[in-house]
Motif scaffolding. Structure first.
Motif, short mmCIF file in Angstrom:
data_model
loop_
_atom_site.label_atom_id
_atom_site.label_comp_id
_atom_site.label_asym_id
_atom_site.label_seq_id
_atom_site.Cartn_x
_atom_site.Cartn_y
_atom_site.Cartn_z
N ILE A 1 0.85 -1.18 0.00
CA ILE A 1 0.00 0.00 0.00
C ILE A 1 0.88 1.23 0.00
O ILE A 1 1.71 1.43 0.90
CB ILE A 1 -0.95 0.02 1.21
CG1 ILE A 1 -1.88 -1.20 1.17
CG2 ILE A 1 -1.77 1.31 1.24
CD1 ILE A 1 -2.81 -1.32 2.34
N ASP B 1 -0.40 7.09 -0.76
CA ASP B 1 -1.71 7.63 -1.14
C ASP B 1 -2.80 6.58 -1.08
O ASP B 1 -3.89 6.76 -1.66
CB ASP B 1 -1.65 8.24 -2.54
CG ASP B 1 -1.29 7.21 -3.61
OD1 ASP B 1 -1.06 6.03 -3.25
OD2 ASP B 1 -1.23 7.58 -4.78
N ASP B 2 -2.56 5.47 -0.38
CA ASP B 2 -3.51 4.37 -0.19
C ASP B 2 -3.74 3.53 -1.44
O ASP B 2 -4.64 2.70 -1.48
CB ASP B 2 -4.85 4.87 0.35
CG ASP B 2 -4.75 5.39 1.78
OD1 ASP B 2 -3.87 4.90 2.51
OD2 ASP B 2 -5.52 6.29 2.14
N LYS C 1 -3.16 0.48 -3.66
CA LYS C 1 -2.68 -0.87 -3.38
C LYS C 1 -2.18 -1.53 -4.66
O LYS C 1 -2.91 -1.62 -5.64
CB LYS C 1 -3.81 -1.72 -2.77
CG LYS C 1 -3.39 -3.14 -2.37
CD LYS C 1 -4.57 -3.88 -1.75
CE LYS C 1 -4.20 -5.31 -1.38
NZ LYS C 1 -5.35 -6.04 -0.77
#
Length: 413
Positions: free
Chosen positions: A71, A74-75, A77
Motif C-alpha cells: 500500500i 496515497d492508499d 494498493k
C-alpha cells in the motif's frame, strides 16, 4: 566477449501438476515465509523491493505461487503474483521482487499470501563449503566456494543468500552476480555475492545459502490485444516491459547496480519460429547471441556492464501471440520414429526420455537415476512408441505408459 548460457537447461513453467493445494500462510507451518525474513526497502535505483525466504518443511517438493501487496502513501494498493522456483523438501529458497509503481515515503508491506503445487524436484547436488574460505568482507560482500557432490553436471547454478544486519534482521536477498555456466561432479568453484548498493547498515552475516538451478523471472506484457508471457534470468533487473503498436518491438528498463559485469538471458515463445531479433541499449546496438533451446524457446543473451542502466529494445518479434507449444518437444517425438525404424540406438532414444524426466514432464516417485551405461529398454516398447508417433495414442497416453514402465523398472533410465 563471453556470453553465458550457451546451454540453457532451465524450465520453470513446464511440468505435470498433479495436485493443487491452497495453503493459508498462517494456518500451516509446513510451507511459510517467516516474518523476520520478509521485508521491503528502496534499492539503489529508488525502486521499492520486497525480499523474503520461503521454507518448505513438507516431505515433498513444491512450487509456490506468492502474492505480495504493497500500500503506497496515497492508499493505492499494488498487488503482484509470481511463481517461485521449485523448492525441494526441507529446503529454504529466498526471493526478490520489484515494485517500480511504488513511490511513497512509507509504503506498507502486507503479509504475503501463498499457494503451491506439488512437484518432483530433488535437491541439486551442490553444497556451500563452510570453512575459512567463506568470508564476509568489510564492504559487505561475501566470497566462498561451492562443490558439486553429485554425479552429474549442473548447468547455470546460482547461489542465493539472506543478508543480515546488526539493527535489522534482514537487509537484502542477494545472489552471485558473475555467471556460473556449469559445475562438473567433484568440481569446486568460487562465488561472490554483493548486497544491493543501497544497503547502508553494516552487514553482519549471510545465512540460508541456497544453490538453485531454476532462477528465471516471469514477466507479462500486453501484445496485440493479449498477454505475452516471457522470462529472463540475469544478475541485472528489468521492469516496465512494453510492446509497440505493431507488437514487433519490446522495450524494457534494466539496470545493474553492482560493480561487476553480469549477464542477461531472455526466453521467448516462438510465434512463427523464424524470428530474427536485434537488440539495442539506449538506442545503441549491442552484441548478443540468439539461440533456441531443446523445448523450442528462443533465447536472447548478452553481457551487462557494471553499474549500468538504460532502456533495452528487442526487435524482430512476429505480430500476434505465440501458439500453444506441445508439452513434449518435437525432437523427442521424432526420435520415437527413428528408434522404431532402427535409425537410432536405444540409448539415443532414452536420452529423450531422460530429458522428459529432467524437465519434469515425466515423474516417477523415488526414481533412482543411473549412469547411461545401465540404461535399458525392451524392444517391444517400439510398438507404443510407433503408435505415439503415428498419433494413434495421445501424448498423455504415451507419457502414462512410459511412467508406468519406469516405475516397474521395465525401462531403466
Amino acid at each position: 566477449m563471453s556470453i553465458p548460457f550457451r546451454n540453457f537447461h532451465k524450465t520453470l513453467l513446464f511440468g505435470i501438476i498433479l495436485t493443487v493445494l491452497f495453503v493459508p500462510q498462517i494456518a500451516f507451518a509446513d510451507v511459510f515465509i517467516p516474518k523476520s525474513e520478509y521485508t521491503g526497502y528502496y534499492d539503489y535505483q529508488g525502486i521499492f523491493t520486497v525480499v523474503g525466504n520461503v521454507k518448505n518443511q513438507n516431505d515433498f517438493a513444491l512450487i509456490p505461487t506468492i502474492t505480495i501487496s504493497v500500500i503506497d502513501t496515497d492508499d493505492t494498493k499494488i498487488t503482484k503474483e509470481f511463481v517461485h522456483v521449485p523448492i525441494p523438501t526441507m529446503t529454504d529458497i529466498p526471493f526478490k521482487i520489484k515494485f517500480p509503481e511504488i513511490h511513497g515515503a512509507n509504503p506498507e508491506l502486507l503479509e504475503a499470501e501463498m499457494s503451491y503445487t506439488k512437484t518432483d524436484k530433488e535437491r541439486i547436488p551442490i553444497q556451500i563449503i563452510y570453512d575459512k574460505t567463506l568470508i564476509t568482507h568489510d564492504d559487505g560482500h561475501v566470497t566462498g566456494k561451492i562443490e558439486n557432490i553429485g554425479n552429474y553436471t549442473v548447468y547455470n547454478p546460482k547461489v542465493y543468500a539472506i543478508v543480515h544486519g546488526y539493527e535489522k534482521y534482514i537487509l537484502d536477498v542477494a545472489h552471485n552476480i558473475e555467471p556460473i555456466e556449469k559445475i562438473e561432479p567433484g568440481e569446486i568453484l568460487d562465488f561472490t555475492i554483493y548486497p544491493d548498493p543501497s544497503v547502508s547498515e553494516p552487514v553482519r552475516f549471510y545465512s540460508c545459502f541456497a544453490p538453485v538451478d531454476t532462477t528465471v523471472i516471469p514477466v507479462t506484457a500486453k501484445k496485440n490485444g493479449g498477454d505475452f508471457d516471457f522470462r529472463y534470468d540475469s544478475g541485472a533487473w528489468y521492469s516496465a516491459a512494453k510492446f509497440d503498436e505493431s507488437g514487433t518491438t519490446m522495450t524494457i528498463r534494466g539496470y545493474n547496480s553492482y560493480p561487476l559485469e553480469t549477464y542477461a538471458n531472455f526466453e521467448f515463445s516462438p510465434i512463427s519460429g523464424n524470428e530474427k531479433f536485434s537488440v539495442t541499449l539506449n538506442d545503441e546496438p549491442i552484441e548478443f547471441i540468439q539461440s533456441i533451446d531443446d523445448m523450442g524457446f528462443w533465447h536472447v543473451a548478452f553481457t551487462v556492464e557494471p553499474q549500468s542502466q538504460g532502456i533495452l529494445k528487442i526487435s524482430g518479434f512476429e505480430k500476434g501471440l505465440p501458439p500453444e507449444l506441445p508439452t513434449i518437444p518435437v525432437w523427442v517425438k521424432q526420435n520415437a520414429d527413428w528408434w522404431t525404424t532402427q535409425q537410432i540406438s536405444d540409448s539415443e532414444f532414452l536420452e529423450g526420455i531422460d530429458f522428459l524426466f529432467e524437465k519434469q514432464i515425466l515423474s516417477v516417485p523415488a526414481r533412482e537415476t543411473v549412469s547411461e551405461s545401465q540404461w535399458k529398454i525392451p524392444q517391444w516398447v517400439q510398438n507404443p512408441a510407433s503408435w505415439w508417433y503415428e498419433e494413434k495414442i495421445t501424448d498423455e497416453q504415451f507419457l502414462n505408459i512410459i511412467e508406468n514402465l519406469v516405475q516397474r523398472e521395465i525401462i531403466v533410465v
